[in-house]
Design a protein around this motif. Structure first.
Motif: not given
Length: 207
Positions: A85-105
């Motif tokens: 569960n993502l409980t916190g996510y904030s960009a230093t730039s203040g942008s609200l458009l970010n989509e990051s990448f994640m993977a599991i192996a």
């Protein structure tokens, strides 16, 4: 029961409860998580319930050094991973458009150049799922199927050893992620007995 024996039991119970602390990792206190897929940070075995990971990753302004966060964890026998569960996510730039990448192996490393070797992968962050809902249930995103090629899985992750990787290429991201584990339900004796009887009846009919 003698008071001295009662006191001893109380102390023993307190010690047992105190030893079952959650596995939490906070980068400012516990150290920077690895950015090497071949040598992830070994965080150990997830405890039953909530395991919180807090850190910073990405690239400041998209021009600074790229900081990925990669860690390896174990799910004990008798438990499964039922939530990321993502409980916190904030960009230093203040942008609200970010989509990051994640993977599991599976296993003690993750291939950072070939997504087809991942168990699953996806984008996560401020983006929405098409229904206006922010991506917060990361396990559901991974469970939905690899977005960039991979093996795939269905349902909660069973006991085993896994490596998790998150990365952002255009911004610096502060995040908090909660890995939730639950005990795998054990069939009640009555249910197991009924299943056994059903199997015997089927065998008898076949004979």
């Amino acid at each position: 029961m003698p008071f001295s024996r009662f006191l001893s039991l109380l102390v023993a119970s307190a010690l047992l409860c105190g030893s079952a602390r959650a596995l939490d990792w906070n980068e400012p206190f516990d150290g920077d998580l690895s950015d090497d897929g071949a040598a992830p940070t070994l965080v150990g075995t997830l405890t039953l319930g909530h395991n919180i990971f807090t850190g910073t990753m990405g690239s400041l302004g998209g021009t600074g050094p790229l900081d990925a966060d990669i860690w390896n964890f174990t799910i004990d026998a008798g438990m499964s991973l039922t939530g990321i569960n993502l409980t916190g996510y904030s960009a230093t730039s203040g942008s609200l458009l970010n989509e990051s990448f994640m993977a599991i192996a599976n296993g003690g490393s993750i291939e950072t150049s070939d997504p087809s070797l991942h168990l699953s992968n996806s984008l996560w962050g401020y983006g929405t799922d098409g229904f206006g809902n922010t991506y917060t249930d990361l396990l559901a995103l991974l469970d939905a199927g690899p977005q960039f090629g991979g093996i795939g899985f269905d349902g909660p992750l069973p006991s085993g050893n896994y490596t998790f990787w998150i990365q952002e290429g255009t911004d610096q991201i502060n995040y908090t992620i909660d890995f939730v584990t639950s005990a795998v339900p054990v069939p009640e004796p009555g249910s197991a007995l009924l299943l056994g009887l059903a199997g015997l009846l089927l065998l008898r009919r076949r004979r």
